[in-house]
Design an enzyme around this catalytic site. Structure first.
Site, PDB file in Angstrom:
ATOM      1  N   ASP A 180     -28.861  67.707  15.573  1.00 46.60           N
ATOM      2  CA  ASP A 180     -27.951  67.570  14.433  1.00 46.60           C
ATOM      3  C   ASP A 180     -26.779  68.530  14.634  1.00 46.60           C
ATOM      4  OD1 ASP A 180     -28.418  66.508  11.218  1.00 46.60           O
ATOM      5  OD2 ASP A 180     -26.846  67.992  11.612  1.00 46.60           O
ATOM      6  N   HIS A 213     -32.100  57.357  10.051  1.00 42.68           N
ATOM      7  CA  HIS A 213     -32.376  58.513  10.913  1.00 42.68           C
ATOM      8  C   HIS A 213     -33.456  59.368  10.280  1.00 42.68           C
ATOM      9  CE1 HIS A 213     -28.998  59.397   8.223  1.00 42.68           C
ATOM     10  NE2 HIS A 213     -29.436  60.635   8.156  1.00 42.68           N
TER      11      HIS A 213
HETATM   12  P1  5GP Z   1     -28.049  62.355   6.032  1.00 45.68           P
HETATM   13  O1  5GP Z   1     -27.370  63.250   5.020  1.00 45.68           O
HETATM   14  O2  5GP Z   1     -27.372  61.008   6.125  1.00 45.68           O
HETATM   15  O3  5GP Z   1     -29.531  62.251   5.842  1.00 45.68           O
HETATM   16  O4  5GP Z   1     -27.896  63.097   7.418  1.00 45.68           O
HETATM   17  C1  5GP Z   1     -26.840  62.898   8.291  1.00 45.68           C
HETATM   18  C2  5GP Z   1     -26.923  64.009   9.312  1.00 45.68           C
HETATM   19  O5  5GP Z   1     -26.085  63.671  10.397  1.00 45.68           O
HETATM   20  C3  5GP Z   1     -26.447  65.358   8.779  1.00 45.68           C
HETATM   21  O6  5GP Z   1     -27.501  66.313   8.892  1.00 45.68           O
HETATM   22  C4  5GP Z   1     -25.253  65.701   9.657  1.00 45.68           C
HETATM   23  O7  5GP Z   1     -25.165  67.076   9.978  1.00 45.68           O
HETATM   24  C5  5GP Z   1     -25.479  64.835  10.886  1.00 45.68           C
HETATM   25  N1  5GP Z   1     -24.254  64.416  11.578  1.00 45.68           N
HETATM   26  C6  5GP Z   1     -23.151  63.891  10.980  1.00 45.68           C
HETATM   27  N2  5GP Z   1     -22.226  63.580  11.920  1.00 45.68           N
HETATM   28  C7  5GP Z   1     -22.763  63.935  13.121  1.00 45.68           C
HETATM   29  C8  5GP Z   1     -22.283  63.844  14.468  1.00 45.68           C
HETATM   30  O8  5GP Z   1     -21.175  63.395  14.764  1.00 45.68           O
HETATM   31  N3  5GP Z   1     -23.117  64.287  15.447  1.00 45.68           N
HETATM   32  C9  5GP Z   1     -24.355  64.802  15.164  1.00 45.68           C
HETATM   33  N4  5GP Z   1     -25.077  65.215  16.204  1.00 45.68           N
HETATM   34  N5  5GP Z   1     -24.842  64.880  13.916  1.00 45.68           N
HETATM   35  C10 5GP Z   1     -24.058  64.454  12.897  1.00 45.68           C
END
Ligand code: 5GP
Ligand code: ZN
Length: 118
Positions: free
Chosen positions: A28, A95
């Site tokens: 992440d 994810h």
């Molecule tokens: P959600 O809030 O949708 O459950 O989690 C999305 C996750 O994706 C977040 O923890 C955020 O830090 C991660 N994330 C967002 N954009 C990117 C990216 O471009 N690369 C990586 N490796 N992680 C990302």
């Protein structure tokens, strides 16, 4: 194409831990624990609402493989998937967050009274 589909296609770089034909795991970008990995299916699936039992079955083994790869399977870890608006999902591609590498905290997830339903 969604952000994680671009990561799958390597159009956006990521720090990959494990990959096979159907799944990808990468670090992440904004870690919330010493180890914070995202595990995704390569087939675009918006959220847990839409995933098949077959993909989930493969995801189970894939996540187990990841925890061995980064050596957290014995000390423990947490697996989370956020779903939709109330779940706090920001990226609309299923994810699983795999969090570990330290004793994780546990607390209230909202400002509403958690005992309200009991
Ligand atoms: P959600 O809030 O949708 O459950 O989690 C999305 C996750 O994706 C977040 O923890 C955020 O830090 C991660 N994330 C967002 N954009 C990117 C990216 O471009 N690369 C990586 N490796 N992680 C990302
Ligand atoms: Zn996608």
């Amino acid at each position: 194409m969604c952000l994680f589909c671009k990561i799958i296609k390597k159009e956006i770089p990521s720090n990959i831990i494990l990959e096979n034909d159907n799944y990808l795991a990468f670090h992440d970008i904004n870690p919330k624990a010493p180890i914070h990995i995202l595990a995704i299916p390569k087939i675009h699936t918006e959220s847990f609402n839409d995933v098949s039992a077959e993909i989930m079955s493969g995801m189970t083994s894939f996540i187990q493989e990841i925890t061995k790869e980064v050596n957290i399977e014995n000390n423990g870890y947490r697996v989370i998937t956020n779903i939709g608006s109330d779940g706090g999902q920001e990226v609309a591609h299923l994810h699983f967050h795999i969090l570990g590498g330290a004793k994780l905290k546990w607390g209230h997830f909202s400002d509403s009274d958690p005992k309200g339903h009991f």
